[in-house]
Design an enzyme around this catalytic site. Structure first.
Site, PDB file in Angstrom:
ATOM      1  N   LYS A 194     -10.555  19.324  87.426  1.00 61.11           N
ATOM      2  CA  LYS A 194     -10.420  20.384  86.416  1.00 61.11           C
ATOM      3  C   LYS A 194      -9.984  21.705  87.050  1.00 61.11           C
ATOM      4  CE  LYS A 194     -11.441  17.977  82.755  1.00 61.11           C
ATOM      5  NZ  LYS A 194     -10.353  17.630  81.814  1.00 61.11           N
ATOM      6  N   SER A 223     -12.289  22.646  81.968  1.00 59.48           N
ATOM      7  CA  SER A 223     -13.734  22.589  81.713  1.00 59.48           C
ATOM      8  C   SER A 223     -14.390  23.791  82.389  1.00 59.48           C
ATOM      9  CB  SER A 223     -14.285  21.295  82.322  1.00 59.48           C
ATOM     10  OG  SER A 223     -15.690  21.333  82.398  1.00 59.48           O
ATOM     11  N   TYR A 239     -14.735  15.256  89.234  1.00 61.39           N
ATOM     12  CA  TYR A 239     -14.360  15.808  87.920  1.00 61.39           C
ATOM     13  C   TYR A 239     -14.062  17.306  88.043  1.00 61.39           C
ATOM     14  CZ  TYR A 239     -14.968  17.033  82.966  1.00 61.39           C
ATOM     15  OH  TYR A 239     -14.792  17.513  81.694  1.00 61.39           O
ATOM     16  N   ASP A 257      -1.065   5.534  78.868  1.00 61.98           N
ATOM     17  CA  ASP A 257      -1.982   5.730  79.996  1.00 61.98           C
ATOM     18  C   ASP A 257      -1.426   6.926  80.748  1.00 61.98           C
ATOM     19  OD1 ASP A 257      -3.255   5.829  82.424  1.00 61.98           O
ATOM     20  OD2 ASP A 257      -3.027   3.706  82.887  1.00 61.98           O
TER      21      ASP A 257
HETATM   22  N1  LIG Z   1     -17.231  16.764  75.933  1.00 62.12           N
HETATM   23  C1  LIG Z   1     -17.416  17.803  76.726  1.00 62.12           C
HETATM   24  O1  LIG Z   1     -18.513  18.362  76.830  1.00 62.12           O
HETATM   25  C2  LIG Z   1     -16.280  18.341  77.538  1.00 62.12           C
HETATM   26  C3  LIG Z   1     -16.450  19.572  78.178  1.00 62.12           C
HETATM   27  C4  LIG Z   1     -15.410  20.097  78.930  1.00 62.12           C
HETATM   28  C5  LIG Z   1     -14.217  19.426  79.007  1.00 62.12           C
HETATM   29  N2  LIG Z   1     -14.062  18.232  78.371  1.00 62.12           N
HETATM   30  C6  LIG Z   1     -12.776  17.571  78.495  1.00 62.12           C
HETATM   31  O2  LIG Z   1     -12.274  17.285  77.203  1.00 62.12           O
HETATM   32  C7  LIG Z   1     -11.432  16.144  77.260  1.00 62.12           C
HETATM   33  C8  LIG Z   1     -11.855  15.155  76.200  1.00 62.12           C
HETATM   34  O3  LIG Z   1     -13.161  14.703  76.501  1.00 62.12           O
HETATM   35  P1  LIG Z   1     -14.139  14.065  75.411  1.00 62.12           P
HETATM   36  O4  LIG Z   1     -15.449  14.679  75.618  1.00 62.12           O
HETATM   37  O5  LIG Z   1     -13.501  14.106  74.075  1.00 62.12           O
HETATM   38  O6  LIG Z   1     -14.224  12.562  75.962  1.00 62.12           O
HETATM   39  P2  LIG Z   1     -14.088  11.169  75.233  1.00 62.12           P
HETATM   40  O7  LIG Z   1     -14.541  10.175  76.251  1.00 62.12           O
HETATM   41  O8  LIG Z   1     -14.723  11.179  73.898  1.00 62.12           O
HETATM   42  O9  LIG Z   1     -12.526  11.015  75.017  1.00 62.12           O
HETATM   43  C9  LIG Z   1     -11.630  10.872  76.089  1.00 62.12           C
HETATM   44  C10 LIG Z   1     -10.421  10.101  75.589  1.00 62.12           C
HETATM   45  O10 LIG Z   1      -9.494  10.024  76.694  1.00 62.12           O
HETATM   46  C11 LIG Z   1      -8.978   8.702  76.709  1.00 62.12           C
HETATM   47  N3  LIG Z   1      -8.505   8.368  78.048  1.00 62.12           N
HETATM   48  C12 LIG Z   1      -9.240   8.146  79.169  1.00 62.12           C
HETATM   49  N4  LIG Z   1      -8.420   7.812  80.172  1.00 62.12           N
HETATM   50  C13 LIG Z   1      -7.152   7.827  79.690  1.00 62.12           C
HETATM   51  C14 LIG Z   1      -5.883   7.569  80.233  1.00 62.12           C
HETATM   52  N5  LIG Z   1      -5.737   7.196  81.516  1.00 62.12           N
HETATM   53  N6  LIG Z   1      -4.800   7.712  79.453  1.00 62.12           N
HETATM   54  C15 LIG Z   1      -4.939   8.076  78.151  1.00 62.12           C
HETATM   55  N7  LIG Z   1      -6.102   8.303  77.555  1.00 62.12           N
HETATM   56  C16 LIG Z   1      -7.209   8.184  78.330  1.00 62.12           C
HETATM   57  C17 LIG Z   1     -10.156   7.829  76.280  1.00 62.12           C
HETATM   58  O11 LIG Z   1      -9.728   6.544  75.873  1.00 62.12           O
HETATM   59  C18 LIG Z   1     -10.759   8.663  75.171  1.00 62.12           C
HETATM   60  O12 LIG Z   1     -10.154   8.368  73.930  1.00 62.12           O
HETATM   61  C19 LIG Z   1     -11.543  15.614  78.691  1.00 62.12           C
HETATM   62  O13 LIG Z   1     -10.461  16.081  79.472  1.00 62.12           O
HETATM   63  C20 LIG Z   1     -12.836  16.228  79.181  1.00 62.12           C
HETATM   64  O14 LIG Z   1     -12.869  16.349  80.569  1.00 62.12           O
HETATM   65  C21 LIG Z   1     -15.070  17.679  77.632  1.00 62.12           C
END
Ligand SMILES: NC(=O)c1ccc[n+]([C@@H]2O[C@H](COP(=O)([O-])OP(=O)(O)OC[C@H]3O[C@@H](n4cnc5c(N)ncnc54)[C@H](O)[C@@H]3O)[C@@H](O)[C@H]2O)c1
Length: 261
Positions: free
Chosen positions: A159, A142, A155, A63
């Protein structure tokens, strides 16, 4: 096949979405990958997939908002490997609420996962990363750090902190003589469970076509993983303190305010 051969990598949030794609690609290119997640089943499934493909991976319960979890994770990696080469601070959560709707609890939760989590990962990881010949920290921010995204208020704030914190850590590493580079990635909308959940269609995959995408299309997790791989590899040795958009041209269109990822 061997762009990160022999490297030891830790990816937070490795059990889903972007983190999963990072883990699979880094392992395919020769790294030993610690798939860290609060979701143990997700981390174990990704580690098992890598192993079934002939790669090296370990699932790790982490975590990111828990300092004790970070210390335990690093103790395990230190004992097994004696160093860390690549840290991808990727774990994140999305909270959809504008500045007036956002509760104190929501704001603090966003900060604890995406700001304090990155802080702990970097602060406690530097000892192990400094033992690498060429360490690389890749912090996932992001496009939300660049624009005013009112519905993603907490959020975006988190970021933004990741973006500026990473530059201070990059300078710190150079000043201390650590062979560790620090960069941030700024994806726009990428097709993952996070975006599906923000759009109220969790589990319903939207197809991401091959080839050049039109403006406004969502990207694939591999679009981000390819840049993670480059930044993890020694090919990027002259890059530190940088911020890299993975946005298919979103940021060059002033006034475009839809999306929010
Ligand atoms: N998907 C997008 O469009 C997008 C765009 C910009 C940035 N991001 C960033 O990319 C990263 C991944 O996002 P994603 O889209 O793959 O989301 P996702 O929800 O598919 O995956 C996020 C993962 O983080 C884990 N997680 C959440 N809280 C946690 C904690 N306290 N400790 C450990 N693990 C934890 C979740 O269990 C999950 O496996 C994030 O930081 C998100 O903000 C995503």
């Amino acid at each position: 096949m061997n762009r990160v051969a022999g490297k030891i990598a830790l990816v937070t949030g490795g059990g889903s979405g972007l983190g999963k794609a990072d883990c699979l690609l880094l392992a395919a290119e020769g790294a030993t990958v610690y798939v860290a997640d609060i979701n143990d089943a997700g981390a174990q499934a990704v580690a098992a997939e890598i192993t079934s493909l002939g790669g090296k991976a370990h699932a790790l319960h982490l975590d990111v908002s828990s300092e004790a979890d970070w210390l335990a994770a690093y103790a395990e990696i230190d004992k097994a490997q004696g160093r860390l080469d690549t840290l991808v601070n990727n774990a994140g959560i999305v909270i959809v609420a504008d500045p007036e709707e956002t509760t104190t609890e929501q704001f603090n939760r966003a900060m604890s996962v995406m700001v304090t989590g990155v802080f702990f990962g970097c602060k406690h990881g530097l000892k192990l990363l400094a033992k690498s010949k060429a360490g690389s920290i890749i912090n996932i921010s992001s496009t939300a750090s660049h624009f005013g995204y009112a519905p993603f208020f907490a959020y975006s704030a988190a970021k933004g902190a990741v973006r500026s914190m990473s530059k201070s850590i990059a300078v710190h590493c150079q000043d201390k003589g650590y062979p560790v580079r620090v960069n941030t990635l700024h994806p726009a909308s990428i097709e993952t469970p996070m975006i599906q959940s923000a759009e109220g269609r969790l589990g319903q995959d939207r197809e991401v076509p091959e080839g050049v995408l039109p403006f406004g299309a969502v990207g694939s997790p591999k679009d981000v993983a390819n840049l993670v791989l480059f930044l993890a590899s020694d090919e990027s040795r002259f890059l530190t303190g940088g911020e890299y958009l993975v946005d298919n041209g979103l940021a060059i269109r002033p006034g475009f305010v839809s999306g929010g990822d």
